[in-house]
Scaffold this active site. Structure first.
Site, short mmCIF file in Angstrom:
data_model
loop_
_atom_site.label_atom_id
_atom_site.label_comp_id
_atom_site.label_asym_id
_atom_site.label_seq_id
_atom_site.Cartn_x
_atom_site.Cartn_y
_atom_site.Cartn_z
CE LYS A 173 -7.71 -3.76 -3.95
NZ LYS A 173 -8.61 -2.86 -3.19
CB THR A 189 -6.86 2.01 -5.21
OG1 THR A 189 -6.09 0.85 -4.85
CG2 THR A 189 -8.20 1.95 -4.51
CG HIS A 208 -11.90 -0.29 -0.98
ND1 HIS A 208 -11.19 0.50 -1.84
CD2 HIS A 208 -11.21 -0.23 0.20
CE1 HIS A 208 -10.13 1.01 -1.23
NE2 HIS A 208 -10.12 0.57 0.00
CB SER A 245 -0.90 0.00 1.24
OG SER A 245 -1.58 1.22 1.37
CE1 TYR A 297 -6.67 4.45 -2.23
CE2 TYR A 297 -4.64 5.05 -1.10
CZ TYR A 297 -5.82 4.32 -1.15
OH TYR A 297 -6.12 3.45 -0.15
#
Length: 387
Positions: A262, A157, A286, A107, A131
Protein backbone atom coordinates in the site's frame (compact mmCIF):
# COMPACT_ATOMS: atom_id res chain seq x y z
CA UNK A 1 -30.10 10.50 15.67
CA UNK A 2 -31.42 9.75 12.17
CA UNK A 3 -29.37 7.65 9.77
CA UNK A 4 -27.62 9.77 7.13
CA UNK A 5 -28.34 9.09 3.49
CA UNK A 6 -24.75 9.61 2.29
CA UNK A 7 -21.17 9.50 3.59
CA UNK A 8 -21.15 13.29 3.93
CA UNK A 9 -23.95 12.95 6.46
CA UNK A 10 -21.88 10.55 8.54
CA UNK A 11 -18.96 12.98 8.34
CA UNK A 12 -21.15 15.74 9.74
CA UNK A 13 -22.37 13.50 12.56
CA UNK A 14 -18.75 12.58 13.34
CA UNK A 15 -17.80 16.25 13.43
CA UNK A 16 -20.53 16.91 15.98
CA UNK A 17 -19.69 13.84 18.06
CA UNK A 18 -15.94 14.41 18.44
CA UNK A 19 -13.78 17.08 20.03
CA UNK A 20 -12.21 19.26 17.35
CA UNK A 21 -8.69 17.84 17.76
CA UNK A 22 -9.90 14.27 17.36
CA UNK A 23 -12.09 15.06 14.35
CA UNK A 24 -9.26 16.97 12.68
CA UNK A 25 -6.93 13.99 13.25
CA UNK A 26 -9.30 11.90 11.08
CA UNK A 27 -10.42 14.54 8.63
CA UNK A 28 -7.19 16.43 8.01
CA UNK A 29 -4.25 15.92 5.68
CA UNK A 30 -0.72 17.18 5.07
CA UNK A 31 0.38 20.62 3.98
CA UNK A 32 -2.24 22.64 2.15
CA UNK A 33 -4.37 19.48 1.80
CA UNK A 34 -4.22 19.79 -1.99
CA UNK A 35 -3.74 16.07 -2.56
CA UNK A 36 -6.73 15.25 -0.36
CA UNK A 37 -8.91 17.64 -2.37
CA UNK A 38 -7.55 16.29 -5.67
CA UNK A 39 -8.50 12.76 -4.66
CA UNK A 40 -12.11 13.91 -4.66
CA UNK A 41 -11.89 16.25 -7.64
CA UNK A 42 -10.50 13.52 -9.90
CA UNK A 43 -13.70 11.50 -9.61
CA UNK A 44 -15.72 14.58 -10.48
CA UNK A 45 -13.71 15.17 -13.65
CA UNK A 46 -14.80 11.86 -15.20
CA UNK A 47 -18.36 11.30 -16.42
CA UNK A 48 -20.33 8.14 -17.14
CA UNK A 49 -21.44 6.92 -20.57
CA UNK A 50 -24.40 4.56 -19.98
CA UNK A 51 -25.88 1.92 -22.23
CA UNK A 52 -29.68 1.62 -22.32
CA UNK A 53 -32.30 -1.03 -23.00
CA UNK A 54 -30.34 -3.66 -21.09
CA UNK A 55 -31.81 -6.24 -18.70
CA UNK A 56 -30.62 -5.04 -15.29
CA UNK A 57 -33.34 -6.68 -13.21
CA UNK A 58 -30.55 -8.40 -11.27
CA UNK A 59 -27.26 -6.72 -10.43
CA UNK A 60 -24.34 -8.41 -8.67
CA UNK A 61 -21.55 -6.60 -6.84
CA UNK A 62 -19.65 -9.82 -6.15
CA UNK A 63 -15.98 -9.97 -7.07
CA UNK A 64 -12.69 -11.67 -6.21
CA UNK A 65 -9.58 -10.09 -4.71
CA UNK A 66 -6.44 -12.19 -4.25
CA UNK A 67 -8.52 -15.31 -4.97
CA UNK A 68 -10.94 -14.43 -2.17
CA UNK A 69 -14.60 -14.04 -2.96
CA UNK A 70 -16.16 -10.81 -1.75
CA UNK A 71 -19.78 -9.68 -1.77
CA UNK A 72 -18.71 -6.28 -3.10
CA UNK A 73 -15.44 -4.63 -4.20
CA UNK A 74 -15.11 -2.61 -1.01
CA UNK A 75 -12.31 -3.02 1.53
CA UNK A 76 -12.12 -1.29 4.90
CA UNK A 77 -8.73 0.42 4.91
CA UNK A 78 -6.38 0.35 7.89
CA UNK A 79 -6.87 3.33 10.19
CA UNK A 80 -4.82 3.71 13.34
CA UNK A 81 -6.00 4.56 16.82
CA UNK A 82 -9.69 4.60 15.96
CA UNK A 83 -10.53 3.67 19.53
CA UNK A 84 -10.21 7.42 20.10
CA UNK A 85 -13.25 7.91 17.88
CA UNK A 86 -15.55 5.36 19.55
CA UNK A 87 -15.00 2.56 22.09
CA UNK A 88 -16.09 -0.02 19.49
CA UNK A 89 -12.84 0.78 17.70
CA UNK A 90 -11.49 -1.79 15.26
CA UNK A 91 -13.98 -4.36 16.51
CA UNK A 92 -16.60 -2.41 14.58
CA UNK A 93 -14.42 -2.64 11.47
CA UNK A 94 -14.15 -6.44 11.53
CA UNK A 95 -17.78 -6.94 12.58
CA UNK A 96 -19.06 -4.77 9.72
CA UNK A 97 -16.70 -6.45 7.25
CA UNK A 98 -18.08 -9.85 8.22
CA UNK A 99 -21.67 -8.60 7.95
CA UNK A 100 -21.05 -7.33 4.42
CA UNK A 101 -18.77 -10.08 3.18
CA UNK A 102 -15.78 -7.81 2.53
CA UNK A 103 -12.20 -7.60 3.77
CA UNK A 104 -11.17 -5.54 6.79
CA UNK A 105 -7.51 -4.51 6.86
CA UNK A 106 -6.76 -3.76 10.50
CA UNK A 107 -4.00 -1.37 11.46
CA UNK A 108 -0.87 -2.33 13.35
CA UNK A 109 -1.71 0.78 15.39
CA UNK A 110 -4.97 -0.81 16.49
CA UNK A 111 -6.58 -0.03 19.80
CA UNK A 112 -7.23 -3.75 20.24
CA UNK A 113 -4.82 -6.65 20.09
CA UNK A 114 -4.56 -9.12 17.24
CA UNK A 115 -6.27 -11.79 19.30
CA UNK A 116 -9.09 -9.57 20.55
CA UNK A 117 -10.06 -8.73 16.99
CA UNK A 118 -10.04 -12.26 15.61
CA UNK A 119 -11.73 -13.62 18.75
CA UNK A 120 -14.50 -11.05 18.28
CA UNK A 121 -15.21 -12.36 14.78
CA UNK A 122 -13.86 -15.93 14.57
CA UNK A 123 -15.57 -16.60 11.24
CA UNK A 124 -14.03 -13.56 9.51
CA UNK A 125 -10.57 -13.55 7.95
CA UNK A 126 -9.15 -10.04 8.21
CA UNK A 127 -5.89 -8.78 6.77
CA UNK A 128 -3.23 -7.14 8.88
CA UNK A 129 -1.46 -3.89 7.98
CA UNK A 130 2.12 -3.34 9.02
CA UNK A 131 4.97 -0.93 8.40
CA UNK A 132 8.46 -1.91 7.21
CA UNK A 133 10.79 -1.79 10.22
CA UNK A 134 14.55 -2.23 10.23
CA UNK A 135 14.36 -4.58 13.20
CA UNK A 136 13.47 -7.85 11.50
CA UNK A 137 13.19 -9.62 14.84
CA UNK A 138 10.40 -7.24 15.78
CA UNK A 139 9.02 -7.48 12.25
CA UNK A 140 8.97 -11.26 12.42
CA UNK A 141 7.24 -11.25 15.79
CA UNK A 142 4.42 -9.11 14.44
CA UNK A 143 3.95 -11.28 11.36
CA UNK A 144 4.00 -14.50 13.40
CA UNK A 145 1.57 -13.14 15.94
CA UNK A 146 -0.80 -11.98 13.21
CA UNK A 147 -0.70 -15.41 11.56
CA UNK A 148 -1.27 -17.21 14.84
CA UNK A 149 -4.24 -14.96 15.61
CA UNK A 150 -5.91 -15.87 12.32
CA UNK A 151 -5.08 -13.00 9.97
CA UNK A 152 -4.92 -14.35 6.43
CA UNK A 153 -3.39 -11.46 4.46
CA UNK A 154 -0.72 -8.82 4.95
CA UNK A 155 -0.81 -5.24 3.71
CA UNK A 156 2.56 -3.49 3.86
CA UNK A 157 2.36 0.32 4.02
CA UNK A 158 5.43 1.81 2.31
CA UNK A 159 4.73 5.56 2.15
CA UNK A 160 5.15 6.50 5.82
CA UNK A 161 8.90 6.51 6.53
CA UNK A 162 8.23 9.81 8.31
CA UNK A 163 4.97 11.53 9.19
CA UNK A 164 3.62 14.19 6.90
CA UNK A 165 3.21 17.74 8.16
CA UNK A 166 -0.42 17.73 9.23
CA UNK A 167 -1.06 21.29 10.18
CA UNK A 168 -4.46 20.73 11.74
CA UNK A 169 -2.77 18.44 14.27
CA UNK A 170 -0.04 21.02 14.85
CA UNK A 171 -2.65 23.71 15.43
CA UNK A 172 -4.39 21.43 17.93
CA UNK A 173 -1.07 20.56 19.66
CA UNK A 174 -1.69 16.91 18.85
CA UNK A 175 1.43 14.77 18.54
CA UNK A 176 1.04 11.51 16.65
CA UNK A 177 4.45 9.77 16.63
CA UNK A 178 4.38 8.84 19.42
CA UNK A 179 0.76 9.57 20.19
CA UNK A 180 0.33 12.34 22.70
CA UNK A 181 -3.33 13.05 23.30
CA UNK A 182 -3.84 14.91 26.55
CA UNK A 183 -6.86 16.37 28.28
CA UNK A 184 -5.30 19.74 27.54
CA UNK A 185 -5.28 19.40 23.76
CA UNK A 186 -8.67 17.70 23.54
CA UNK A 187 -10.39 21.01 24.13
CA UNK A 188 -14.10 21.01 24.57
CA UNK A 189 -14.27 17.34 25.63
CA UNK A 190 -16.98 18.20 28.16
CA UNK A 191 -19.18 19.39 25.27
CA UNK A 192 -19.13 15.84 23.86
CA UNK A 193 -20.41 13.77 26.80
CA UNK A 194 -21.06 10.59 24.77
CA UNK A 195 -17.52 10.61 23.42
CA UNK A 196 -16.08 11.36 26.86
CA UNK A 197 -18.08 8.57 28.50
CA UNK A 198 -16.85 6.10 25.90
CA UNK A 199 -13.23 7.12 26.42
CA UNK A 200 -13.52 6.84 30.19
CA UNK A 201 -15.21 3.46 29.89
CA UNK A 202 -12.30 1.98 27.95
CA UNK A 203 -9.15 1.94 30.06
CA UNK A 204 -6.97 1.26 27.03
CA UNK A 205 -8.01 4.61 25.56
CA UNK A 206 -7.47 6.46 28.82
CA UNK A 207 -3.95 5.01 28.91
CA UNK A 208 -3.31 6.51 25.48
CA UNK A 209 -4.24 9.90 26.80
CA UNK A 210 -1.46 9.82 29.37
CA UNK A 211 1.89 11.31 28.40
CA UNK A 212 3.49 8.61 30.54
CA UNK A 213 1.78 5.68 28.80
CA UNK A 214 5.03 4.20 27.47
CA UNK A 215 8.70 4.30 28.28
CA UNK A 216 11.35 4.44 25.58
CA UNK A 217 13.32 1.34 26.56
CA UNK A 218 13.50 -1.05 23.60
CA UNK A 219 13.30 -4.36 25.55
CA UNK A 220 10.25 -3.01 27.33
CA UNK A 221 8.65 -2.20 23.98
CA UNK A 222 9.35 -5.70 22.68
CA UNK A 223 7.74 -7.21 25.77
CA UNK A 224 4.75 -4.91 25.39
CA UNK A 225 4.16 -6.29 21.90
CA UNK A 226 4.01 -9.82 23.25
CA UNK A 227 1.84 -9.11 26.25
CA UNK A 228 -0.27 -6.00 25.79
CA UNK A 229 -2.11 -5.46 22.54
CA UNK A 230 -3.51 -2.16 23.77
CA UNK A 231 0.02 -0.76 23.95
CA UNK A 232 1.06 -2.02 20.51
CA UNK A 233 -0.46 1.01 18.82
CA UNK A 234 1.89 3.40 20.57
CA UNK A 235 4.73 0.92 20.24
CA UNK A 236 4.65 0.73 16.46
CA UNK A 237 4.56 4.51 16.23
CA UNK A 238 7.87 4.77 18.11
CA UNK A 239 10.00 2.57 15.87
CA UNK A 240 11.85 3.77 12.74
CA UNK A 241 10.21 2.96 9.42
CA UNK A 242 13.19 3.16 7.08
CA UNK A 243 13.26 0.15 4.81
CA UNK A 244 14.21 -1.09 1.33
CA UNK A 245 13.03 -3.42 -1.40
CA UNK A 246 15.04 -6.17 0.23
CA UNK A 247 12.69 -6.02 3.19
CA UNK A 248 9.69 -6.56 0.92
CA UNK A 249 11.51 -9.52 -0.64
CA UNK A 250 12.18 -10.92 2.85
CA UNK A 251 8.52 -10.51 3.74
CA UNK A 252 7.41 -12.31 0.58
CA UNK A 253 9.74 -15.19 1.45
CA UNK A 254 8.35 -15.40 4.97
CA UNK A 255 4.63 -14.98 4.32
CA UNK A 256 2.71 -17.50 2.25
CA UNK A 257 -0.68 -15.77 2.23
CA UNK A 258 -1.90 -12.81 0.16
CA UNK A 259 0.54 -9.91 0.25
CA UNK A 260 -0.44 -6.37 -0.73
CA UNK A 261 1.74 -3.27 -0.85
CA UNK A 262 0.00 0.00 0.00
CA UNK A 263 1.34 3.38 -1.01
CA UNK A 264 2.58 2.84 -4.58
CA UNK A 265 1.79 5.50 -7.18
CA UNK A 266 4.84 5.23 -9.45
CA UNK A 267 4.45 2.70 -12.30
CA UNK A 268 8.10 1.63 -12.04
CA UNK A 269 7.63 0.88 -8.34
CA UNK A 270 4.56 -1.14 -9.27
CA UNK A 271 6.60 -3.18 -11.77
CA UNK A 272 9.27 -3.90 -9.19
CA UNK A 273 6.73 -4.91 -6.56
CA UNK A 274 5.12 -7.25 -9.07
CA UNK A 275 8.49 -8.81 -9.88
CA UNK A 276 8.94 -9.54 -6.17
CA UNK A 277 5.71 -11.51 -6.16
CA UNK A 278 3.14 -9.30 -4.45
CA UNK A 279 -0.47 -10.30 -5.00
CA UNK A 280 -1.99 -6.81 -4.89
CA UNK A 281 -0.90 -3.19 -5.15
CA UNK A 282 -2.87 -0.54 -3.29
CA UNK A 283 -2.58 2.63 -5.39
CA UNK A 284 -2.57 5.09 -2.52
CA UNK A 285 -1.25 8.51 -1.53
CA UNK A 286 -2.27 7.91 2.09
CA UNK A 287 -5.36 10.03 1.63
CA UNK A 288 -3.12 13.09 1.30
CA UNK A 289 -1.88 12.62 4.87
CA UNK A 290 1.79 12.16 3.94
CA UNK A 291 3.25 14.01 0.93
CA UNK A 292 1.08 16.86 -0.26
CA UNK A 293 1.41 17.42 -4.00
CA UNK A 294 0.91 13.85 -5.23
CA UNK A 295 -1.73 13.62 -7.98
CA UNK A 296 -5.04 11.92 -7.29
CA UNK A 297 -4.81 8.15 -7.17
CA UNK A 298 -7.77 7.87 -9.54
CA UNK A 299 -5.78 9.79 -12.16
CA UNK A 300 -2.73 7.57 -11.60
CA UNK A 301 -4.64 4.29 -11.70
CA UNK A 302 -4.48 3.71 -15.49
CA UNK A 303 -0.69 4.21 -15.54
CA UNK A 304 -0.19 1.70 -12.74
CA UNK A 305 -2.63 -0.73 -14.36
CA UNK A 306 -0.60 -0.56 -17.55
CA UNK A 307 2.62 -1.34 -15.68
CA UNK A 308 1.64 -4.70 -14.20
CA UNK A 309 0.06 -7.92 -15.38
CA UNK A 310 -3.60 -8.69 -14.84
CA UNK A 311 -2.74 -11.31 -12.21
CA UNK A 312 -1.76 -8.46 -9.83
CA UNK A 313 -4.91 -6.98 -8.29
CA UNK A 314 -5.04 -3.19 -8.11
CA UNK A 315 -6.86 -1.66 -5.17
CA UNK A 316 -7.62 2.05 -5.32
CA UNK A 317 -7.31 4.05 -2.09
CA UNK A 318 -8.09 7.73 -1.79
CA UNK A 319 -11.08 10.02 -2.12
CA UNK A 320 -13.88 7.44 -2.33
CA UNK A 321 -17.08 8.93 -0.93
CA UNK A 322 -19.73 7.49 -3.25
CA UNK A 323 -20.59 4.11 -4.65
CA UNK A 324 -20.31 5.79 -8.06
CA UNK A 325 -16.63 6.52 -7.29
CA UNK A 326 -16.02 2.79 -6.82
CA UNK A 327 -17.73 2.05 -10.14
CA UNK A 328 -15.49 4.59 -11.90
CA UNK A 329 -12.38 3.04 -10.36
CA UNK A 330 -13.45 -0.42 -11.54
CA UNK A 331 -13.95 0.98 -15.04
CA UNK A 332 -10.26 2.02 -15.06
CA UNK A 333 -8.92 -1.34 -13.96
CA UNK A 334 -9.20 -1.48 -10.17
CA UNK A 335 -10.22 -4.79 -8.62
CA UNK A 336 -11.59 -3.08 -5.51
CA UNK A 337 -11.45 0.16 -3.53
CA UNK A 338 -10.32 0.79 0.01
CA UNK A 339 -12.30 3.26 2.08
CA UNK A 340 -10.70 4.81 5.14
CA UNK A 341 -12.20 8.07 6.35
CA UNK A 342 -15.78 7.02 5.45
CA UNK A 343 -15.89 4.02 7.77
CA UNK A 344 -14.18 6.00 10.53
CA UNK A 345 -16.83 8.73 10.17
CA UNK A 346 -19.46 6.02 10.59
CA UNK A 347 -17.65 4.63 13.62
CA UNK A 348 -17.45 8.02 15.30
CA UNK A 349 -21.11 8.71 14.60
CA UNK A 350 -22.64 5.40 15.72
CA UNK A 351 -20.10 2.67 16.40
CA UNK A 352 -20.54 -0.61 14.56
CA UNK A 353 -23.99 0.38 13.27
CA UNK A 354 -22.41 3.47 11.71
CA UNK A 355 -19.77 1.42 9.89
CA UNK A 356 -22.52 -0.89 8.64
CA UNK A 357 -24.50 2.17 7.58
CA UNK A 358 -21.60 3.51 5.49
CA UNK A 359 -21.19 0.15 3.76
CA UNK A 360 -24.95 -0.05 3.13
CA UNK A 361 -24.87 3.36 1.46
CA UNK A 362 -21.85 2.59 -0.74
CA UNK A 363 -23.31 -0.74 -1.85
CA UNK A 364 -26.73 0.74 -2.58
CA UNK A 365 -25.14 3.55 -4.61
CA UNK A 366 -23.00 1.04 -6.52
CA UNK A 367 -25.99 -1.11 -7.41
CA UNK A 368 -28.00 1.91 -8.59
CA UNK A 369 -25.11 3.28 -10.64
CA UNK A 370 -24.45 -0.05 -12.35
CA UNK A 371 -28.11 -0.56 -13.21
CA UNK A 372 -28.31 2.90 -14.74
CA UNK A 373 -25.11 2.20 -16.69
CA UNK A 374 -26.73 -0.92 -18.10
CA UNK A 375 -24.40 -3.49 -16.50
CA UNK A 376 -25.33 -6.46 -14.33
CA UNK A 377 -21.98 -7.34 -12.76
CA UNK A 378 -18.70 -5.66 -11.90
CA UNK A 379 -16.92 -7.85 -14.46
CA UNK A 380 -18.78 -6.01 -17.26
CA UNK A 381 -17.38 -2.61 -16.27
CA UNK A 382 -14.71 -1.07 -18.49
CA UNK A 383 -13.33 2.19 -19.84
CA UNK A 384 -16.14 2.32 -22.42
CA UNK A 385 -18.50 3.24 -19.58
CA UNK A 386 -16.62 6.50 -18.93
CA UNK A 387 -16.94 9.53 -21.16
Amino acid sequence: MSRPYNVAGYREQARRALPKAIFDFVDGAAGDEWTMRENRAAFERRAFLPSVLRDVSECSLATTVCNREMASPIMLAPAGLVGMMHPDGERAQVLAAREHGVIAVTSSASTYSFEELTDAVPDHRPWFQLYPYKDRGFYGEMVSRAANAGFTGLCLTVDASVSGKRERDLANHLSVRPLRVTWGNVTGAARHPRWLAGVLRERRIVARMSTEALGQDRPTLRSLLRSAGDSAANLVELLPRQSTWEDLEWLRDNWSGPLAVKGIVNPEDARHAARLGVDAIVVSNHGGRQLDGIPATFDLLPRVRGAVDEHVDLILDGGVRRGADIVKALCLGASACMVGRPWVYGLAAAGVSGVNGVLDILEEEMATTMALLGVRSVSELGSSHLA
